[in-house]
Structure formats: structure tokens, C-alpha cells
Scaffold this motif. Structure first.
Motif, mmCIF file in Angstrom:
data_model
loop_
_atom_site.group_PDB
_atom_site.id
_atom_site.type_symbol
_atom_site.label_atom_id
_atom_site.label_comp_id
_atom_site.label_asym_id
_atom_site.label_seq_id
_atom_site.Cartn_x
_atom_site.Cartn_y
_atom_site.Cartn_z
ATOM 1 N N ALA A 519 9.645 72.062 89.184
ATOM 2 C CA ALA A 519 8.830 71.669 88.028
ATOM 3 C C ALA A 519 9.671 70.911 87.014
ATOM 4 O O ALA A 519 9.223 69.913 86.432
ATOM 5 C CB ALA A 519 8.199 72.904 87.395
ATOM 6 N N ILE A 520 10.902 71.373 86.801
ATOM 7 C CA ILE A 520 11.808 70.688 85.881
ATOM 8 C C ILE A 520 12.196 69.326 86.431
ATOM 9 O O ILE A 520 12.279 68.333 85.686
ATOM 10 C CB ILE A 520 13.038 71.570 85.620
ATOM 11 N N TYR A 521 12.422 69.251 87.739
ATOM 12 C CA TYR A 521 12.796 67.978 88.362
ATOM 13 C C TYR A 521 11.727 66.911 88.133
ATOM 14 O O TYR A 521 12.041 65.742 87.901
ATOM 15 C CB TYR A 521 13.019 68.188 89.862
ATOM 16 N N ILE A 522 10.468 67.307 88.189
ATOM 17 C CA ILE A 522 9.386 66.345 87.966
ATOM 18 C C ILE A 522 9.483 65.762 86.560
ATOM 19 O O ILE A 522 9.222 64.584 86.341
ATOM 20 C CB ILE A 522 8.020 67.029 88.173
ATOM 21 N N GLU A 523 9.886 66.591 85.597
ATOM 22 C CA GLU A 523 9.992 66.121 84.217
ATOM 23 C C GLU A 523 11.305 65.399 83.955
ATOM 24 O O GLU A 523 11.371 64.514 83.097
ATOM 25 C CB GLU A 523 9.850 67.305 83.247
ATOM 26 N N ASN A 524 12.368 65.800 84.659
ATOM 27 C CA ASN A 524 13.687 65.202 84.418
ATOM 28 C C ASN A 524 14.562 65.440 85.650
ATOM 29 O O ASN A 524 15.120 66.528 85.813
ATOM 30 C CB ASN A 524 14.340 65.823 83.181
#
Length: 1003
Positions: A519-524
Motif C-alpha cells: 500500500a505504501i509502495y503505491i503511494e511512494n
């Protein structure tokens, strides 16, 4: 209940119960291996190093802080031209509030504003009610705002509501949001009226980690820190889970097509950046042929940017649209800690050749990554240079600055960290207001952002925790200061706590880590993620490990002090480096804070009367001091000794961590600055921003390039040769070659010799420079001697100085006794031999004046005849039984012995030199080792050496109740027995205070 099972307070209890297990995938870390190099004779004397007074350090602190303010003032400026198109807005500050009443079941009563209310100003943050934190309350206000024009929409924005918000505008529910830290907003155009009513229903819940002293836990994603509130009992020590509207509420007009968010991905290695622009279409149809114009301005310095970059938007569908543009940016200036140059990207959105919206985003050109390929894995790189994060935890003071709009204090709080040589704040266990990250961007302070989870994650909240992980990243992703996020603090084993029916097991928690990382990877995609900070159930499957270590407060937590000081590290994830996210100890507030801010019932009527710190709500000093320093009498005594111990802990543990920076690549002391009086007294700086002595100890220990002296011998006899290691500790990305370390060995009056060695300080590494061989001078009475060391770089510039002290004692002489001492047991014979006391083994019916016994089995074979001689005036000393017996009798009285935590200090009844029995050397292990692990009880005992039971923090004051005898005297007839439960193996003959005590036990 054994001592390890005693519940002192929730955090001490966690520290005592939770210890990482040795599991597959973990490896033992032994002390640093180095080739011994000996100092040679030197021909230059080092300046005499006199420790500065606390008063002079305070003066220097204020002077240096003023210089830092001046240095960083230019970076606070905003040189960006004003936006041409501003969004009309209104901030809502005045509300009415009430907790839910029984009559509010008829909800129209709330919507209509009927019944009693209290007036509140936003931000408003309040504590738990009688339900221990699970409550519902209502905020209500009315506002007027012009009707949005054609092509415009009206939005209601919240920058923070704790915890769950149900929002009603003009009696219609416009949305629900869960989570206390993330901004959220609703389009309220369709419910607009000339006069509008806003009602916010706020639900607070029990946190997942549970409520102190109860079995209650809930769905709230919250750890153990918040901004706190002004209540001495519940709010100052701000672990209780409060709630409310704690940040701005705004009404804002926007275009139907508007820029919702901007994310800047710096790519300095490619002389460019990526701009991610989120554009929202609020209509139900496609909007075609809009255009984005991007401009990059220098924000806080004069320099080059980028202008008039135009990008056509073929179409924008209803809802969110994300557009990404790679921009070449060759003439940028890097964002550095000492030169935090910032830029602003402005996105201008046009439609039908008219600019309809503009939005700005500040950013810095920097990179931060973790190497997961090279062995050992986990090395951190800032701007492609290796870096070690040295920092402190933050728990509330920065949040309070924002809530009070005290920007001057917020700036100072960040600069106070920089002044202490910190490069890193762990903003502990929660994301905070975005203004805090803005100021850290401007002042060049790296930080870690934590998802608010502690110990456990509810199985029913798995998906919600993933959603909030993405929210957290969106909040912080463009801030150059934010270099790392973590997902949970101190994960524990739910089955051990009887919580397996509610919380994720470790394999499920690892599934959460994987999902949250995605989920974090999708944002950054560039974010460095640390799964757990202070992992009590390691290893984690992905990324950097981390441990917490309070070994000098929660005694022997993670590993005991002697091991840490020698160079051991807890079991680590195989092939990985690690972080140490928390360590430290409590130091009471300064007297001025107490007298000016504490409730009167916490204080003594007179400063010279007997006082105990258990009067302070949630203070730990009363419960835990006894393992480290003796009980005190007055409030000023307690302040002095607790602060002295805190300073020593700070110095010793920081130095030990730095000596193992080959393994530990980040560390953060717990904590730096207090948000409230007595809030978190582990802080190094009080709520009045006056440092405690530990602050200056930390500052000295964190000098980026320094010399550090270490020896396991803190006491020695005249004529003994003591080895002292010299280390070069270098946290910088630059290596230093051909450095000189000079040392002068001296006392207060004489110099005994100087030494010198040439060494190198490799970048971001601990470096063993050499070892001193110091022969202790002849003395007629005990006194201190010093090794004064200085470090000169290859240009001859003085870089650092340090003093190491050893206490020297006169040589032991043969003890004059009337007749030889007799012994029973091999340990007793060995002790007498080491002390130079003539001895013979006891034989049946043998007459004696002094007997030392270490075998209860042998004693019981001739107990009656030995007791008879004691009754007629003989002395008997009982050492710890070689057979490890815990129950026996003497003179018809039962003796009971009890296991306890291994201790490095016991108190002396006379208290003439209160720390004489502390930090003792063990020649068998060649390190400082514990000196007691057992206490005893017997009728008629006078305690000579003792420790303390650990009462609850709120237990009534009772000085006598706390003592637990480690050595004690009991009269028998005309004689006496002395029971000694000190650990003597390897310690006798090398610790003068122990030696003199054992000798003093003989008649």
C-alpha cells in the motif's frame, strides 16, 4: 508471585515480560573483534580536562541555541511568489461540545442544538471519560459562506479528528472517517444553505494495545502517545487515548476540476524529478483538453528553478486522476542537513484557456535508500553517502507547539535536537500535524514516521490498518525530512497475553507487513519501511530489524549492562544490521518545574522534609531506582541522584551503541523534550526547555568524530596494571587518516605519564585506536586517577577530548586476626586466599574466632558445635551455598532465600559511599558483571547490604518495607553471624570495595 511477574506499570511490565526469543533466522553477535595495538610513550601532555559545571553548560546552551537560530533563519523564508488564483476559504474555530447524553438517542436533539453545551475553541483535545476512553461526543457550529458560483464546488476540510468522525451538514450525513492523523474532506455543495449547521459526532475507542490495568482493548489504531491535555493525573503523562477535533476545520471553494494533491519524487541521480499530480473531477462526465502548467520556484534561497512546463490532459474522468511527469532539473541544489534548500512546485490547472486552480507543494532534492543486497544488509544512504541515524524520540511537545501555534517554540525544539548533534527524530508511534514536517524540512532534521500501532493489531482491523498505512504515506511522502516509516511499535506475542482470540498472530502480522508495504509502495515507491520498532517477536521477514533496550532502567532489558558495555548486541536477524529505536532512563524534573507547575499535593511542605517520588503520578523513579541508586531523603536529593543516574545511563549506553555502529545503524534515545510537567521524565529536557545533565552527556556522546575510552576496571589497587581501550567513533561519511590520540595519566595533582598512538577513523564506523596499559600509582588512601585523552586529526587540529576515571585503593595487607580463619567449603577457601587471609579447614570441635562457610551441607554436619562457639563470641560468615540451597536454619531460626533480577548495584547501610557496590569487575568473564541475584530473610536481621522490592508507583511511602537484605548481621549469644549473598566468583581480589567488605565481616 515472582519478581519477574510483578506488574509495576504497563511499560515496565512490557519490558520485564517481553524479551526476543532465539529463533530460526537470528544470530548471536559477540563483542567487536580487533587486533590489539598498544599505545607508545608520548612526549606531549594533554590539557587537564576539568568537567564543566552544569551552570556553565546552561549558559553555553543558550548561547549556542541563539547561534543556531541565526544560522537557520534564512531557511525559514518563503521567496515563492503568491499564487494568482487563491481558493476562497473560511476557518471554523468556535464550536459547542458535549459528551453524548441519554436524551441524545433522539438524534434530532443534537442536530438542532438542544440541551446543554460547552463552548470550545478548535483545536480541542480531551481525555478519557469515566469509561476509560470509550466515549462519544458532539461538536456543533453554524457558519455562513457564499453560495458557490457556476463551475465551483464547496468543500469541508478536516486536518485531524481523533478518532472516528461522522460528519453532518444541515442534518445530512456527508461522510465518515476513521483514524486520528489523516486530513479528510467532503464535497458539501449539494447541502449548502445560507446558514449552515455542522455537527461532528466523534467516537473514541479503547486502543488495540489495551487500557492500563484492565483487560479492555478496542478497535482504535493508536499506540502510546498523543499530544496530551492539561490534567496532572491523566493528561500530562499522555499515554491515555484522548480524542477530539485537534486540528483545523476549513470551508473552501474550488473549481469543479481541481488539483487535489502533489507528490514530488526527487531523482537527483538522473538530474530530475517526477511530479505526480492528482486531479479530481467532481462532475459525472469527462472533462477533455484541460492543461497543467508546472513551475518550480526556489523557496528559501536565491537560485534557478523551472518555468512554464505545459502538459495537455486528454481527458479527466469523474473522480481521481493521477498524472505523472518526468522533469529534467539539472541545476538543482541538494537538500542537506546543514543547508536544507527547498523548492516549491506550483501546478496550475487550466480549462478552456482559463486558469481554474493552483496548488503548491514544497520539496527538497535528496535521496535516501537502504542497501538490501550487500552483506550485511541494511546500510542506510542519504544523498548516496552512508549515514548513521542518531536521534531521539518525540512524544507530544511538537504537537503541542502546533496546537498552540507557537512556531518559535517549534523551531527551537528542532534546533535543540540539532544542538545535541542529532540528525534524526523518531516522531514516536504516530504521524503528526503536517506543519511539524514542514519545519523539519526547513531546518534540516531527518525523521521517522510511525503508524500508530503498539504491541498488537486487531484481526478485525487488518484492512483498516492497511488503509491507514497508505494515508500515513500520503501525508508525509513529499517531505524531504521524512526518510523512513515504521508499522508497529514493540510487537508482542498475543498468545502469551491471552489475546490470540483478538489479535494477529506473528505469521498474520507478517502478512500485514507485506500488504502495508505494498500500500505504501503505491503511494511512494522509494519509501524505506521498517516493519517493527523494538521487535519483541523477531525476526521479521522483510527489511531492517530493530530492538529497544532499557537495560539500565528496566534492569537487564534486552541484554544486561555488562554485556552491552563489553560490546555484545542482542540476537539479530541473520545477515542484517539493526536499529535501536529506544533506550534511556528516568530523570526527575528540575525543582523549579516542580515548584511552579506541580499540584501542591505532589510536593513536600518544606524542602528538607522526607519526600518520595511516588507522589508524582506515573513516575517510575520510586519503583525502579533501587536497582541503580539508593533511596534518597528529600526532594532535592531525589532530583540530584535521578538526574545523575540518567546522565550516566545516557553516556554509557550511547557510547556502547556507537562502539557497535558496525551493527547498529540507527539509534534514538527515549526521549528528548517533555510536552508537560512530569509527562515523560525519561526526557533529557524539561517542559520549560531547560536541559537536564543528561542532555549535555548526550551531546558530548554524539560528537560526530570523537575519542572514547573504555575499560571494565573502574576500581583497582595501587600497582595494578589496568588496560583502557581507546576508540575513534566516526559517524561521518568522511574517513580520517593519520589521526593522533594522546593520553596523559594523572591524578588531581600529579602527571604519571603520557602516551600516544596514530590511528585512522574510517567513515561511519567504530575504530579501535589502541589500548593503554596504565600502572596504578601508590596511594595511602583511595582516590581517583584519570586518563585525559585528546584526538587530533591529520592536520593537527584538536577534534575531541575525553576523561576516563579509575578509583585507586591502597594495596591489601594481611589482615591481623587472632588465630587463623577457618573455612568450610571450597568457595570459602578461595575467597580467603584471594584476600590474603591465612586459613585452615574446619575440623570437628576445632576452636575458632572466625569461620567462613560456603557449604551448608558441611555446616549442617557440625552445626551444633559451630553454633555453640558463635554463642560464646565467635563470628561466622555465610557465603552463597555451593549446593545452591535456598532454605536452611541458624540458631533455630529459618533462613529463606529468594531469586531476583541480577543486579549491578546494592546499597550499603552506612551510605558513606552509596555506589561502592556497583559495576564490579569479574576476572573470569573479563567484564563488569552483576553482583547479586538473591536476597534472604531471617528473624532478627540487621541489613548491611540490600536492594529494594519494587512496589507499584502509587504504593504509599514506607521506607522500611522496601529493603531486601543481600548481606546482613544477626546476633547470636555473644557472637554474630553475617550472611553474604554477593556473587563473589571472579570478583574477589579485583574489586576493593567488595574485598574490604568481606574482610570487615571478620572479627
Amino acid at each position: 508471585m515472582s519478581e519477574c511477574d510483578e506488574i509495576l506499570d504497563p511499560f515496565a511490565e512490557i519490558a520485564r515480560r517481553e524479551h526476543p526469543l532465539a529463533k530460526e533466522g537470528m544470530s548471536e553477535t559477540l563483542p567487536f573483534v580487533y587486533e590489539k595495538r598498544w599505545f607508545g610513550a608520548g612526549n606531549q601532555t594533554v590539557n587537564r580536562l576539568t568537567p564543566p559545571s552544569f551552570e556553565s553548560e546552561l549558559i553555553d546552551f543558550h548561547d549556542q541555541l541563539a547561534r543556531l537560530r541565526a544560522k537557520y533563519e534564512p531557511y525559514l523564508q518563503n521567496l515563492v511568489p503568491p499564487r494568482e488564483l487563491m481558493r476562497p476559504h473560511l476557518e471554523l474555530k468556535s464550536f459547542h461540545f458535549r459528551y453524548r447524553e441519554e436524551q441524545d438517542r433522539l438524534f434530532s436533539r443534537v442536530l438542532n442544538g438542544d440541551g446543554p453545551w460547552e463552548e470550545v475553541a478548535i483545536p480541542d483535545f480531551r481525555g478519557p471519560t469515566k469509561e476509560n476512553g470509550r466515549w462519544t461526543g458532539y461538536y456543533r457550529t453554524e457558519f455562513q459562506f457564499p453560495k458557490p458560483g457556476r463551475g465551483k464546488r464547496l468543500f469541508l476540510l478536516f486536518q485531524g479528528v481523533d478518532y472516528k468522525a461522522v460528519v453532518y451538514v444541515n442534518q445530512k450525513c456527508v461522510g465518515v472517517h476513521e483514524g486520528f492523523f489523516a486530513p479528510f474532506e467532503y464535497d458539501i455543495t449539494d447541502v449548502w444553505q445560507e446558514t449552515n449547521t455542522l455537527v461532528v459526532e466523534v467516537h473514541n475507542d479503547y486502543p488495540m494495545m489495551g487500557v492500563n490495568g484492565t483487560l479492555l482493548d478496542g478497535d482504535k489504531l493508536y499506540a502510546a502517545t498523543g499530544p496530551g491535555w492539561d490534567d496532572p493525573k491523566d493528561g500530562w503523562h499522555h499515554c491515555p487515548s484522548g480524542g477530539g477535533i485537534h486540528h483545523h476545520v476549513m470551508i473552501e471553494e474550488r473549481s469543479e476540476l481541481y488539483v487535489q494533491d502533489i507528490f514530488i519524487r526527487p531523482i537527483p541521480e538522473e538530474n530530475g524529478l517526477e511530479a505526480w499530480i492528482d486531479v479530481v473531477n467532481t462532475t459525472s462526465h469527462l472533462i477533455e483538453h484541460a492543461e497543467l502548467a508546472l513551475d518550480v520556484f526556489t523557496r528559501n534561497f536565491e537560485g534557478e528553478g523551472l518555468r512554464n512546463l505545459h502538459f495537455s490532459i486528454a481527458y479527466a474522468g469523474p473522480g481521481m486522476n493521477n498524472y505523472r511527469y518526468r522533469l529534467t532539473f539539472a541545476n538543482y541544489r541538494m537538500w542537506e542537513l546543514n543547508q536544507p534548500f527547498l523548492y516549491t512546485l506550483r501546478a496550475s490547472l487550466s480549462y478552456n484557456e482559463e486558469c481554474i486552480d493552483q496548488k503548491d507543494r514544497n520539496f527538497g532534492m535528496r535521496s535516501f535508500h537502504m542497501d538490501e543486497l550487500s552483506l550485511p544488509k541494511g546500510r542506510l544512504y542519504f544523498n548516496n553517502q552512508p549515514i548513521i541515524l542518531r536521534g531521539a524520540n518525540e512524544m507530544g511537545h511538537l504537537q503541542q507547539c502546533v496546537m498552540q501555534e507557537n512556531w518559535k517554540q517549534l523551531i527551537d525544539d528542532i534546533l535543540i535536537a540539532k544542538l545535541a548533534n542529532l540528525n534524526f527524530y523518531r516522531i514516536t508511534q504516530r504521524p503528526v500535524q503536517e506543519e511539524i514536517y514542514d519545519y523539519m524540512d526547513m531546518l534540516g532534521m531527518l525523521n521517522q514516521c510511525d503508524l500508530p500501532a503498539f504491541g498488537f493489531i486487531r484481526r478485525s482491523q487488518f484492512s483498516e490498518a492497511i488503509r491507514q498505512s497508505a494515508e500515513m504515506e500520503r501525508l508525509v511522502r513529499s517531505h524531504p525530512s521524512v526518510v523512513m516509516v515504521s508499522l508497529i511499535n514493540e510487537p508482542s506475542r498475543p498468545a502469551k497475553r491471552g489475546k490470540g482470540h483478538r489479535h494477529l498472530f506473528r505469521d498474520e502480522l507478517e502478512a500485514f507487513f507485506a500488504a502495508a508495504r505494498n500500500a505504501i509502495y503505491i503511494e511512494n515507491p522509494d519509501r524505506v519501511v521498517k516493519n517493527a520498532d523494538g521487535d519483541y517477536d523477531p525476526p521479521t521477514e522483510t527489511g531492517l530489524s530493530d530492538f529497544h533496550c532499557y537495560t539500565m532502567w528496566y534492569t537487564n532489558h534486552a541484554l544486561n549492562f555488562g554485556h552491552l558495555y563489553k560490546g555484545y548486541v542482542p540476537m539479530l536477524k541473520t545477515d542484517w544490521l539493526t536499529g535501536c529505536g529506544e533506550y534511556g532512563s528516568e530523570g526527575l524534573d528540575h525543582l523549579a518545574v516542580m515548584l511552579n507547575r506541580y499540584p501542591k499535593e505532589w510536593l513536600p511542605a518544606q524542602l528538607d522534609e522526607t519526600w518520595m517520588p511516588n507522589r508524582i503520578v506515573d513516575a517510575q523513579t520510586y519503583s525502579l531506582h533501587g536497582d541503580w541508586f539508593p533511596e534518597q531523603d528529600t526532594i532535592e536529593d531525589w532530583i540530584r541522584e535521578s538526574q545523575s543516574h540518567q546522565a550516566q545511563v545516557t553516556r554509557l549506553m550511547t557510547d556502547a551503541i556507537r562502539r557497535r555502529s558496525d551493527k547498529m545503524i540507527s539509534s534514538a534515545i527515549h526521549l528528548l523534550i517533555d510536552a508537560w510537567p512530569s509527562g515523560w521524565m525519561k526526557t533529557l529536557v524539561g517542559v520549560d526547555r531547560i536541559p537536564k545533565p543528561a542532555y549535555f552527556a548526550y551531546r558530548r556522546s554524539l560528537e560526530p568524530l570523537r575519542v572514547n575510552l573504555r575499560s571494565d576496571r573502574w576500581r583497582a589497587y595501587a600497582g595494578e596494571q589496568v588496560e583502557v581501550e581507546a576508540w575513534l567513533l566516526n559517524d561521518m561519511a568522511q574517513s580520517y587518516y593519520n589521526c593522533k590520540v594522546r593520553v596523559t595519566f594523572r591524578d588531581d595533582h600529579n602527571d604519571f605519564g603520557s602516551f600516544e598512538i596514530t590511528a585512522q577513523a574510517k567513515a561511519v564506523s567504530p575504530n579501535h585506536a589502541g589500548t593503554l596499559r596504565l600502572v596504578m600509582p601508590q596511594v595511602s588512601e583511595r582516590r581517583k586517577v584519570y586518563a585525559d585523552a585528546c584526538l587530533l586529526d591529520e592536520t593537527g587540529t584538536l577534534r575531541n577530548e575525553e576523561r576516563f576515571a579509575i578509583e585507586v585503593f591502597p594495596n591489601l595487607e594481611r589482615l591481623p586476626t587472632k588465630g587463623e580463619v577457618v573455612f568450610l567449603g571450597a568457595s570459602a577457601e578461595s575467597v580467603l586466599s584471594e584476600l590474603g587471609i591465612g586459613s585452615v579447614p574446619y575440623k570437628s570441635d576445632q576452636s575458632f574466632q572466625n569461620i567462613i562457610i560456603s557449604s551448608l551441607e558441611a555446616f549442617e554436619c557440625c552445626q551444633s558445635e559451630i553454633e555453640e562457639q558463635i554463642n560464646h563470641g565467635a563470628h561466622a560468615v555465610f557465603l552463597q551455598d555451593e549446593g545452591d540451597r535456598t532454605e536452611w536454619s541458624i540458631g533455630g531460626h529459618p533462613v529463606q532465600e529468594f531469586e531476583m533480577t541480577e543486579l549491578f548495584m546494592v546499597a550499603h547501610a552506612t551510605q558513606a559511599r552509596p555506589l561502592d557496590f556497583s559495576y564490579c569487575y569479574n576476572v573470569e568473564t573479563d567484564r563488569i558483571d552483576p553482583i547479586a541475584q538473591r536476597y534472604f530473610q531471617v528473624e532478627g536481621l540487621e541489613a548491611l547490604l540490600y536492594t529494594y522490592e519494587k512496589p507499584s508507583r502509587t504504593e504509599p511511602m514506607n521506607r522500611g518495607k522496601k529493603k531486601r537484605a543481600v548481606a546482613g548481621l544477626k546476633k547470636m549469644g555473644s557472637g554474630q553471624i553475617i550472611i553474604v549473598r554477593l556473587l563473589l566468583n571472579g570478583r574477589v581480589g579485583f574489586n576493593p570495595t567488595i574485598d574490604h567488605f568481606i574482610r570487615s565481616c571478620l572479627k
